[in-house]
Design an enzyme around this catalytic site. Structure first.
Site, PDB file in Angstrom:
ATOM      1  N   ASP A  51      50.925  41.474  32.301  1.00  0.00           N
ATOM      2  CA  ASP A  51      49.506  41.648  32.605  1.00  0.00           C
ATOM      3  C   ASP A  51      49.237  41.591  34.106  1.00  0.00           C
ATOM      4  OD1 ASP A  51      46.880  42.195  31.991  1.00  0.00           O
ATOM      5  OD2 ASP A  51      46.340  40.107  31.646  1.00  0.00           O
ATOM      6  N   HIS A  80      45.088  44.452  32.531  1.00  0.00           N
ATOM      7  CA  HIS A  80      44.020  44.845  31.614  1.00  0.00           C
ATOM      8  C   HIS A  80      42.705  45.114  32.336  1.00  0.00           C
ATOM      9  CE1 HIS A  80      43.237  40.400  31.662  1.00  0.00           C
ATOM     10  NE2 HIS A  80      41.984  40.784  31.503  1.00  0.00           N
ATOM     11  N   SER A 108      39.086  37.544  35.506  1.00  0.00           N
ATOM     12  CA  SER A 108      40.425  38.104  35.334  1.00  0.00           C
ATOM     13  C   SER A 108      40.977  38.664  36.624  1.00  0.00           C
ATOM     14  CB  SER A 108      40.410  39.226  34.292  1.00  0.00           C
ATOM     15  OG  SER A 108      40.703  38.737  33.028  1.00  0.00           O
TER      16      SER A 108
END
Length: 517
Positions: A197, A167, A270
């Site tokens: 992911d 993402h 992230s």
């Protein structure tokens, strides 16, 4: 030193000793055992360098106390400074820029999403957000929204392979990797896998620093961990905590058995690494649970062995294939286990089997309890979801079953998730709705009070622009009831400019016009 100071120092040392920490004194003050260095080796090193030998502070009473049955051995604190110094250079900041289609933006991509109603009220979310202050001006294209953002990643090979979250780089046209020494490289996205992911980047460089990779299976609840990343764009930020839980299955993320920690991570972390106490990467920071948008003590990391399996497929084939068993599973409760004649609620109960699926071909049926896969005990349904989701189509698994109060085994050749979850968005020679559809299972039909329909699992493109939502049930297209995905494909082959979808949402039926042309 005053008597009061001596008492304070002794009290502090006693507290540390109780926590299992050995204190030594040197000419420069108090020190703790080092990263990768025991007190004995530290003393030898000091002696060889000509420094005074450290004096161990003996805080125990002269009389030995018998070990208490079941007593835990003292834990050694990790040397976080050494981990940052040796592994930090391989942690990178990732800056991305691109265009999001209007109506196709998720809560993890836009710093304003929490206030615009697009997923901001969901406490489970991936925590990539745009860097504050880096919003790009609206351009002339009314169908796209420019964005810039910041994530994290880490280098796994000296020739420039970088792991991060899928993402982070979704929809990115420009990806820049920034090292701790301020060098910057343009990166190519070799591939990404939304199911896990994970994304793999490649930069054109040699001799880059790399992280050490660990084994997530060896990490236990209570172990120390360290996260390094770029929260809110603050590069090379290190935070520490412990492993709070393992094997977490999050809503909509059944493929990944997440590692839960309380290490402080925030938007921008992230894709960054999660290190164990030895300085080895055991996870990829991916999501947080938050009702505020910031860290609230619950962070979730993808086990690095999962990420490496995805990396291997991307490097070899440019894409990732996931397997599918074709069953609906639920955890066993104590009453359910007793009703099936089991002594303990361990295993996953098969509540339904998809016709024509790998499970159906292998003879599985509702009421079976899967107790082990390839000899590994199944405790909860999530154990099966992650194991199957990370396998390849065609792989064979040996399932140990509890059926009719006796044990049996079945060997199943796994199917292909993409083929079983047929996507109307990929309809050949026809228009694209942007929907991922699957038939409703019998128990879903009973629970919803419907007699037919297709569950909408993912939404993109025209349908998302029109307001269709994941979880809606597609009942009819242009007034004709739909029972399977092929009926939807057939209706789209004529390339209609607009269609009317009848969907069921929260017990109500509504028509949604979708413009395709």
């Amino acid at each position: 030193m005053t008597q009061t100071a001596k008492m304070s120092l002794t009290a502090a040392a006693a507290a540390l000793l109780a926590a299992g920490v050995t204190l030594t004194t040197t000419a420069s003050g108090w020190t703790l055992p080092g990263f990768g260095k025991t007190p004995a080796t530290a003393a030898a090193a000091d002696a060889s360098s000509g420094s005074a030998s450290p004096t161990t502070v003996a805080l125990a009473t002269p009389t030995a106390t018998p070990a208490t049955a079941g007593a835990l051995p003292p834990a050694q604190l990790p040397n976080y400074r050494a981990i940052v110094q040796t592994q930090g250079p391989a942690v990178v900041g990732i800056t991305v820029a691109g265009l999001h289609k209007v109506g196709n933006m998720e809560s993890d991509d836009d710093a304003s999403s929490a206030s615009n109603g697009q997923g901001g009220d969901d406490p489970f979310f991936r925590f990539f957000r745009g860097i504050p202050g880096l919003r790009m001006p609206q351009q002339m294209n009314p169908g796209a929204q420019p964005f810039r953002g910041q994530g994290s990643g880490f280098i796994i090979s000296s020739d420039g392979l970088v792991l991060t979250n899928a993402h982070v780089v979704r929809d990115a046209k420009q990806v820049t990797v920034k090292l701790s020494d301020r060098r910057e490289f343009s990166a190519k996205v070799l591939g990404s896998d939304p199911a896990t992911d994970i994304a793999v980047l490649k930069v054109d460089a040699k001799g880059l620093p790399t992280v050490q990779l660990g084994d997530p299976k060896q990490v236990q609840v209570g172990d120390y961990v360290l996260a390094i990343g770029a929260p809110y764009g603050f590069e090379q930020t290190a935070t520490q905590g412990i492993v709070s839980a393992k094997g977490r299955s999050l809503p909509g993320e059944s493929v990944v058995p997440f590692i839960q920690t309380d290490a402080a991570v925030n938007p921008g972390n992230s894709g960054g690494p999660l290190f164990d106490a030895s300085g080895r990467v055991v996870g990829v920071n991916a999501q947080i649970y938050s009702q505020s948008g910031g860290f609230q003590g619950l962070a979730f990391s993808i086990p690095v062995d999962v990420a490496l399996k995805v990396k291997d497929q991307i490097v070899a084939h440019g894409k990732v294939e996931h397997a599918r068993l074709g069953v609906t599973l639920q955890d066993l409760s104590a009453p359910l286990a007793a009703s099936f004649g089991l002594d303990a609620p361990n295993g996953a109960l098969v509540s339904s089997v998809v016709p024509g699926s790998a499970a159906a071909k292998a003879g599985l049926k509702a009421g079976d309890v899967i107790t082990a896969i390839d000899g590994e005990t199944v405790h909860v349904a999530g154990d099966i979801s992650s194991r199957v989701g990370l396998a390849r189509p065609g792989d064979k698994l040996k399932l140990e079953l509890w059926r009719d109060k006796s044990r049996t085994t079945e060997t199943v050749a796994l199917g292909h998730a993409d083929k079983d979850e047929q996507e109307a968005a990929a309809a050949p020679q026809g228009a694209s709705l942007g929907l991922a559809l699957r038939p409703l299972q019998p128990q879903e039909l009973r629970g919803s009070g419907l007699d037919h329909g297709l569950l909408i699992e993912r939404v993109a493109g025209p349908s998302q622009l029109a307001g269709v939502q994941p979880g809606d049930v597609l009942l009819a297209l242009n007034g004709k009831p739909v029972q399977d995905v092929e009926q939807v494909r057939a209706a789209l082959k004529s390339n209609p400019k607009q269609v009317a979808l009848l969907v069921s949402r929260d017990g109500q039926q509504i028509f949604v016009p979708v413009r395709l042309g």
